[in-house]
Design an enzyme around this catalytic site. Structure first.
Site, short mmCIF file in Angstrom:
data_model
loop_
_atom_site.label_atom_id
_atom_site.label_comp_id
_atom_site.label_asym_id
_atom_site.label_seq_id
_atom_site.Cartn_x
_atom_site.Cartn_y
_atom_site.Cartn_z
N TYR A 77 2.79 0.12 -0.36
CA TYR A 77 1.76 1.10 -0.69
C TYR A 77 0.51 0.43 -1.25
O TYR A 77 -0.60 0.65 -0.76
CB TYR A 77 2.32 2.12 -1.69
N LYS A 81 -3.24 -0.17 0.60
CA LYS A 81 -4.44 0.34 -0.05
C LYS A 81 -5.46 -0.78 -0.27
O LYS A 81 -6.66 -0.60 -0.07
CB LYS A 81 -4.11 1.03 -1.38
#
Length: 170
Positions: A77, A81
């Site tokens: 994650y 990002k």
């Protein structure tokens, strides 16, 4: 409002033309889309949207990312990002604002029991430490708009959770 097929985004280039500012809050979860689907949505779709926006004349791109975003992270994650932040910056907007909110406090239509429990806990913590671990989505939205209405601090501006809270008070 234009509905686009993100799998065939290049066919919708006209929807990205003629806008001075672009706002992007696109994202999914690994649980919902799988690892490959998460990367496709959170990195690839976002990067392609930024490229189409820039080609269409967009000068200022505002991206909602995540607290802890880092292209070198061991966590998928946070790594994705961080990667998308770099890709969006590389597009070459006159101005790019990246918001890195902590846990988003919001009501969801879908059931996410673990997230609901975390939000309940963080809602209580937020009364004591209001800018540390969470932020209401309404505050993020206000901060995104406010970032466009005020002069920039440079070509790329990264707003961490505390700055989002401050800017979102407007």
């Amino acid at each position: 409002q234009v509905v686009v097929d993100f799998e065939r985004l290049s066919e919708h280039a006209a929807a990205f033309q003629g806008h001075d500012v672009g706002f992007c809050c696109l994202g999914t979860t690994r649980a919902k889309a799988g690892a490959a689907g998460f990367v496709r949505v959170d990195r690839d779709y976002v990067a392609q949207s930024a490229e189409l926006a820039r080609a269409g004349g967009c000068k200022h791109f505002v991206l909602q990312s995540s607290q802890g975003a880092n292209q070198h992270s061991l966590f998928l994650y946070l790594r994705v990002k961080g990667e998308v932040e770099n890709l969006v910056q590389a597009v070459g907007f006159d101005r790019c604002t990246i918001l890195r909110p902590a846990v988003l406090l919001c009501k969801r239509q879908e059931s996410r029991p673990a997230e609901w429990m975390a939000q309940q806990f963080l809602g209580v913590v937020a009364r004591v430490f209001p800018t540390a671990y969470s932020v209401p989505v309404e505050t993020v939205a206000r901060a995104m708009v406010a970032s466009v209405l005020q002069p920039g601090v440079g070509k790329v501006e990264v707003l961490e959770n505390e700055a989002i809270h401050e800017l979102g008070k407007a």
